[in-house]
Design a protein around this motif. Structure first.
Motif, mmCIF file in Angstrom:
data_model
loop_
_atom_site.group_PDB
_atom_site.id
_atom_site.type_symbol
_atom_site.label_atom_id
_atom_site.label_comp_id
_atom_site.label_asym_id
_atom_site.label_seq_id
_atom_site.Cartn_x
_atom_site.Cartn_y
_atom_site.Cartn_z
ATOM 1 N N UNK A 1 0.793 -1.226 0.000
ATOM 2 C CA UNK A 1 0.000 0.000 0.000
ATOM 3 C C UNK A 1 0.819 1.266 0.000
ATOM 4 N N UNK A 2 2.093 1.155 0.370
ATOM 5 C CA UNK A 2 2.960 2.340 0.458
ATOM 6 C C UNK A 2 4.336 1.990 -0.091
ATOM 7 N N UNK A 3 4.576 2.206 -1.386
ATOM 8 C CA UNK A 3 5.865 1.855 -1.982
ATOM 9 C C UNK A 3 7.059 2.524 -1.307
ATOM 10 N N UNK A 4 6.832 3.615 -0.582
ATOM 11 C CA UNK A 4 7.941 4.270 0.111
ATOM 12 C C UNK A 4 8.580 3.342 1.141
ATOM 13 N N UNK A 5 7.804 2.408 1.683
ATOM 14 C CA UNK A 5 8.358 1.433 2.625
ATOM 15 C C UNK A 5 9.433 0.608 1.933
ATOM 16 N N UNK A 6 9.130 0.159 0.716
ATOM 17 C CA UNK A 6 10.105 -0.626 -0.038
ATOM 18 C C UNK A 6 11.321 0.209 -0.401
ATOM 19 N N UNK A 7 11.099 1.433 -0.826
ATOM 20 C CA UNK A 7 12.207 2.293 -1.221
ATOM 21 C C UNK A 7 13.163 2.526 -0.044
ATOM 22 N N UNK A 8 12.594 2.798 1.116
ATOM 23 C CA UNK A 8 13.413 3.032 2.310
ATOM 24 C C UNK A 8 14.179 1.771 2.688
ATOM 25 N N UNK A 9 13.531 0.615 2.609
ATOM 26 C CA UNK A 9 14.178 -0.633 2.995
ATOM 27 C C UNK A 9 15.342 -0.964 2.071
ATOM 28 N N UNK A 10 15.164 -0.759 0.779
ATOM 29 C CA UNK A 10 16.247 -1.033 -0.169
ATOM 30 C C UNK A 10 17.465 -0.161 0.146
ATOM 31 N N UNK A 11 17.242 1.111 0.371
ATOM 32 C CA UNK A 11 18.354 2.005 0.675
ATOM 33 C C UNK A 11 19.051 1.617 1.978
ATOM 34 N N UNK A 12 18.250 1.281 2.993
ATOM 35 C CA UNK A 12 18.823 0.964 4.298
ATOM 36 C C UNK A 12 19.608 -0.344 4.263
ATOM 37 N N UNK A 13 19.070 -1.341 3.571
ATOM 38 C CA UNK A 13 19.761 -2.630 3.490
ATOM 39 C C UNK A 13 21.033 -2.503 2.669
ATOM 40 N N UNK A 14 20.975 -1.741 1.575
ATOM 41 C CA UNK A 14 22.200 -1.551 0.783
ATOM 42 C C UNK A 14 23.308 -0.913 1.636
ATOM 43 N N UNK A 15 22.938 0.037 2.440
ATOM 44 C CA UNK A 15 23.937 0.700 3.282
ATOM 45 C C UNK A 15 24.535 -0.247 4.313
ATOM 46 N N UNK A 16 23.788 -1.271 4.699
ATOM 47 C CA UNK A 16 24.258 -2.208 5.715
ATOM 48 C C UNK A 16 25.063 -3.364 5.133
ATOM 49 N N UNK A 17 24.981 -3.576 3.822
ATOM 50 C CA UNK A 17 25.657 -4.700 3.191
ATOM 51 C C UNK A 17 27.132 -4.382 2.923
ATOM 52 N N UNK A 18 27.981 -5.400 2.931
ATOM 53 C CA UNK A 18 29.354 -5.184 2.449
ATOM 54 C C UNK A 18 29.308 -4.718 0.994
ATOM 55 N N UNK A 19 30.248 -3.880 0.579
ATOM 56 C CA UNK A 19 30.183 -3.292 -0.758
ATOM 57 C C UNK A 19 30.259 -4.291 -1.901
ATOM 58 N N UNK A 20 30.802 -5.500 -1.654
ATOM 59 C CA UNK A 20 30.954 -6.467 -2.741
ATOM 60 C C UNK A 20 29.777 -7.437 -2.840
ATOM 61 N N UNK A 21 28.790 -7.319 -1.956
ATOM 62 C CA UNK A 21 27.642 -8.233 -1.968
ATOM 63 C C UNK A 21 26.466 -7.566 -2.671
#
Length: 256
Positions: A61-81
């Motif tokens: 119902x709120x695509x912003x939830x997905x957008x925020x999660x993608x950004x946050x998870x990318x920031x938490x991942x090692x750069x090569x993953x």
């Protein structure tokens, strides 16, 4: 991206070469919980991380939830993953319902987040062709997928499905089926081998449930380039512990 020999490079991971790569799904209910799950992953266990957007409460119902999660998870991942963003529809085993418009909106939110390296697009989605084009326009690779939670279609039908995915522009072609006996497992493996001999991009095939665990381990023999292993909660029936999965695939690889 895809090379001329059919391999796909995403950050530090190359699909279609050597031992099948292990994708670890993250099935958290909130962006913060997803970040915590990613930070808890043991080093080296995940070649790819899949963020299952359909498990995020309210994402349909709120695509912003997905957008925020993608950004946050990318920031938490090692750069090569690399990060694969997936909103699995309810018709194909997803965690929450979404009509065609909502499905497309969530996928496009993942594209706009500037954090995913690849996105999953279901072959059956109404806007599949447009979503594949949008993803490529944004510089992302696309896994075009189809999941059958009822049965295992005949091998010729599975090969035809994989070809339709390729023709749609998939960078990775993926099918998952439900086997009811060993013959169904052999059907999937036969289709995998047939398609992988005649394609220029990676293929991922899985038979779900206990009967299908062999397909998660033996993909290298038949041509499947990636498998899914768990660290915590599973996203589909039959997923096994990622560490044990890597060890089993390594044992098989060393014997080949």
């Amino acid at each position: 991206m895809t090379t001329n020999d059919g391999r796909l490079r995403l950050r530090g991971t190359t699909l279609g070469s050597g031992v099948p790569k292990v994708c670890v799904p993250v099935v958290a209910a909130t962006p913060d919980a997803a970040v915590a799950d990613v930070r808890a992953l043991p080093a080296g266990v995940a070649d790819v991380v899949e963020l299952r957007l359909d498990h995020l409460v309210g994402a349909a119902g709120d695509p912003a939830v997905a957008r925020h999660a993608v950004r946050a998870v990318r920031a938490a991942l090692p750069p090569d993953v690399p990060l694969l963003a997936t909103f699995r529809s309810a018709r194909e085993g997803g965690a929450q319902p979404a009509d065609d418009d909502a499905y497309a909106a969530v996928v496009r939110a993942a594209l706009a987040a500037d954090g995913a390296d690849a996105v999953d697009v279901e072959l059956a989605a109404r806007d599949a062709a447009a979503l594949v084009a949008d993803a490529h326009g944004a510089g992302l690779a696309v896994v075009v997928s189809q999941h059958d939670f009822a049965a295992t279609p005949p091998a010729d039908d599975l090969v035809a499905t994989l070809r339709r995915q390729r023709d749609l522009g998939a960078d990775v072609c993926k099918v998952a089926v439900t086997p009811h006996d060993a013959d169904d497992v052999l059907t999937l493996l036969t289709a995998t081998r047939a398609f992988s001999r005649d394609t220029d991009r990676p293929v991922v095939t899985i038979a779900m449930g206990g009967l299908g665990v062999v397909t998660r381990v033996a993909g290298e023999v038949f041509g499947s380039a990636m498998t899914f292993g768990t660290v915590g909660a599973a996203s589909a029936p039959g997923q096994v512990d990622a560490v044990r999965l890597r060890a089993a695939m390594g044992l098989l690889h060393d014997a080949l």
